[in-house]
Scaffold this active site. Structure first.
Site, PDB file in Angstrom:
ATOM      1  N   GLU A  57     -58.631   7.289   4.893  1.00 20.39           N
ATOM      2  CA  GLU A  57     -57.134   7.654   4.766  1.00 20.39           C
ATOM      3  C   GLU A  57     -57.054   7.797   3.235  1.00 20.39           C
ATOM      4  O   GLU A  57     -57.045   7.010   2.369  1.00 20.39           O
ATOM      5  CB  GLU A  57     -56.196   6.596   5.145  1.00 20.39           C
ATOM      6  CG  GLU A  57     -54.721   6.544   4.935  1.00 20.39           C
ATOM      7  CD  GLU A  57     -54.298   6.085   3.823  1.00 20.39           C
ATOM      8  OE1 GLU A  57     -53.945   6.680   2.877  1.00 20.39           O
ATOM      9  OE2 GLU A  57     -53.981   4.649   3.924  1.00 20.39           O
ATOM     10  N   CYS A 100     -50.337   6.037  -1.753  1.00 18.44           N
ATOM     11  CA  CYS A 100     -50.967   7.139  -1.239  1.00 18.44           C
ATOM     12  C   CYS A 100     -49.926   8.241  -0.581  1.00 18.44           C
ATOM     13  O   CYS A 100     -50.094   9.328  -0.401  1.00 18.44           O
ATOM     14  CB  CYS A 100     -51.859   6.703  -0.069  1.00 18.44           C
ATOM     15  SG  CYS A 100     -51.341   5.889   1.299  1.00 18.44           S
TER      16      CYS A 100
END
Length: 684
Positions: A257, A296
């Site tokens: 990720e 993120c």
């Protein structure tokens, strides 16, 4: 004065690594917090301890027990919030930032704990429906999910030292797989504090959780195909991991990720007088400044209609100018610092690259006005807004990420164009579109879907309760294609399955009933001398079965049910001309047949352990029933599930699933269903 070492929890003990280690600093004032090192740790022994001790301990528990374990852990952690918040301020996080990290992480434990109700009482579970493999039903197939016999190795990013750990371990623990958590060194001191509380609680079995507080060393070189490696961090590091020869040659699963160039779109329909306009401004400002842009999922690219660019620029710069920056312990501060001076250095380097083709329209690269803080000691930066007026022909905004409070504003001229622009990020974790027009939302979502892991459609109807652009949710997948890493984590049952091995099983229904502890259609039942409804939860056996007496269905039955229910569909009326229909004559209501079946299998004459009917699953009517048909039922105990008490005074009970097969007088199926009942336990 000797520097305190951040310790590792490995092989059941707290251990400091050898040597001086890497110094860790308070992101706000520059004070030394401690040092971290993994030098001298035996990584092979760490993984083997997880496999040999943690794995068997977790697999000895059922999904339900592991879910209750997560719930107990979440409750326990909530009792220790104050020391977590005190330490979190050292990472530069404000109270709001810390809430997302700490209490958001604990929320992941609660959410994944709730999956126990869907996974059953075994340490394994079935996946999907049974598959008939023979005409007579004597041979069938199914899929089984069993916990992998390896270890989950979690390599986490520095921006969410608590959430990043808890969102991952919640999934592998309920799956029955132990883990080794490797936080990023710069904020690992907060992760260590939380792990200490977890270990001291005694809630997790031995070997279920280990902590390596520092560089990973050669740990990946000791993995096997039964292990699972997960990584959260930069796309560059993710690419480096993909090239790891040991992982490739040993077929080790790797879930990545990675940080990505996420975007937010203002719909063409939105005008300054609409509530969606202010929703957009508020959401963009929040995504730039929350956690000082160190997310993120943070918005890096802002797309607005070209004819609204000037107005949006004005409102966004005004909103960002209201952001107070400084010491997160000061209640008036709304944005803290980056995690450290090294992070600030890298951030400034990346912003400089973006400025090669974009102009700075708000903020400063070198200076920042602070409250109760020193810009020389702390890792503070100014929130910045850039403008790029030619996004279709510019490389930098779609390829360079500065991990901090900066985003680039860009115009678009049509919905097709903004879909193209959104995809130029080459794969993103998330995107948002703010619009009040359903057609615009549909076209954008379907057009941009292949390049995003999650898309938020935001309007005035959901804004007040929306979790926002940058909030991954435990029951939805978190990940994205391409640059975002190509992986998925969380996602409810989808996330759990990353840590389970799927095996196809074949055999007779009777044999697979024995293997799976779930009754399989056409399997042999266990003839009951007493009615199953007279048995307590503990007394019931999978396969307990009765075959009922028959009941004749009459025209009067059908008429009376039509009058009682109000269902006068033409097929249920005697006088209907049935030419050109699917039926030959008046047909019984399906729900009447199910009700009549219940009248045959329910033992209703005296009080018994069955407390109530909990519901019906998978009800199907397979053959029309005409007046003059006699029906009967084969009634079988299919599965038993634990049911938690909400209050201590609640009746101790479980959920029992029953397989109901309804036959006509030719012994053909006319209906099938799974009904659920709450059944009292004998031991109170």
């Amino acid at each position: 004065m000797k520097t305190k070492k951040i310790e590792n929890f490995i092989c059941g003990n707290w251990i400091a690594g050898d040597g001086d280690g890497e110094l860790l600093y308070n992101a706000v004032n520059g004070d030394i917090i401690g040092a971290t090192t993994t030098k001298g740790l035996d990584n092979a022994a760490i993984l083997e301890y997880g496999r040999k001790v943690g794995g068997p301990n977790l697999r000895a528990m059922s999904f339900h027990q592991r879910g209750l374990m997560l719930r107990a852990l979440a409750i326990h952690l909530r009792e220790h919030l104050d020391p977590f918040y005190e330490t979190s301020y050292m990472t530069g996080a404000t109270k709001a930032d810390s809430w997302v990290d700490i209490e958001g992480g604990i929320g992941n434990l609660f959410a994944n704990a709730s999956l126990r109700r869907r996974l059953g009482n075994q340490y394994f579970c079935l996946d999907g429906e049974y598959i008939p493999l023979s005409k007579s039903g004597a041979f069938m197939g199914h899929h089984l999910l069993v916990p992998k016999e390896g270890v989950a190795i979690h390599i986490n990013a520095y921006n969410f030292p608590v959430w990043g750990m808890l969102e991952k371990i919640a999934v592998n623990l309920i799956a029955g797989v132990p883990c080794v958590v490797k936080p990023a060194p710069v904020t690992c001191y907060l992760t260590e504090k939380v792990v200490r509380v977890i270990i001291e609680s005694g809630i997790l079995p031995k070997g279920a959780l280990q902590l390596v507080s520092g560089a990973p060393g050669d740990i990946l070189n000791h993995t096997t195909f039964e292990d699972v490696v997960t990584f959260t961090g930069s796309a560059q590091t993710g690419m480096f991991l993909r090239k790891n020869n040991h992982l490739t040659e040993n077929f080790v699963p790797l879930n990545i990720e990675a940080d990505s160039l996420n975007c937010m779109v203002l719909g063409e329909d939105v005008t300054p007088d609409m509530p969606e306009w202010q929703i957009f401004i508020k959401e963009v400002r929040k995504e730039i400044t929350a956690k000082a842009g160190q997310k993120c999922t943070a918005v890096r690219r802002i797309f607005v209609p070209a004819n609204k660019l000037e107005a949006i620029q004005k409102d966004l710069t005004k909103a960002l100018a209201q952001t107070t920056i400084g010491n997160p312990l000061n209640g008036s501060v709304r944005m803290g610092s980056l995690a450290g001076l090294e992070q600030r250095h890298r951030y400034r380097e990346q912003v400089s690259k973006l400025l090669a083709t974009s102009q700075l329209i708000h903020g400063s690269l070198d200076s920042v006005e602070l409250i109760d803080a020193d810009a020389q000691l702390g890792a503070f930066v100014s929130p910045m807004l850039l403008l790029n007026e030619d996004p279709l022909n510019t490389f930098e905004p779609h390829n360079i990420e500065a991990f901090g409070p900066v985003s680039t504003l860009m115009p678009y001229n049509s919905l097709d164009e903004v879909i193209t622009l959104s995809k130029m990020g080459k794969g993103s974790l998330c995107s948002s579109i703010i619009t009040a027009n359903g057609s615009i939302a549909r076209k954008y979502v379907l057009g941009a879907a292949t390049m995003h892991g999650r898309i938020l459609v935001l309007d005035a109807k959901c804004a007040a309760e929306s979790t926002g652009h940058g909030s991954p949710l435990p029951l939805l997948v978190h990940g994205g294609p391409g640059r975002a890493g190509g992986g998925e984590e969380m996602g409810g049952l989808r996330g759990v399955k990353h840590y389970l091995h799927r095996v196809a099983i074949q055999g007779s229904p009777t044999m697979l009933t024995e293997v799976t502890s779930t009754y399989q259609p056409f399997g042999e039942g266990i003839e009951c001398e007493q009615h199953p409804f007279t048995k307590y939860f503990e007394e019931l056996r999978i396969g307990d079965q009765i075959v009922t007496e028959k009941r004749l269905i009459t025209p009067e039955d059908i008429d009376q049910f039509a009058d009682l229910s109000g269902d006068h569909f033409y097929a249920h009326l005697r006088e209907t001309d049935f030419e050109g229909t699917m039926f030959e004559q008046q047909v019984a209501h399906g729900y009447f047949i199910m009700s009549a079946a219940a009248g045959l299998f329910v033992d209703s004459y005296e009080k018994n352990p069955v407390l109530l009917n909990y519901g019906i699953d998978e009800l199907r009517f397979t053959k029309p029933v005409y007046p003059g048909t006699s029906i009967y039922v084969r009634f079988t105990c299919k599965e038993k599930l634990e049911n938690d008490k909400k209050e201590e005074s609640d009746i101790d009970k479980g959920i029992v699933k029953w397989y109901v097969e309804i036959f006509d007088d030719t012994d053909e199926h006319i209906g099938v269903a799974t009904i659920l009942t709450m059944v009292k336990k004998q031991m109170q």
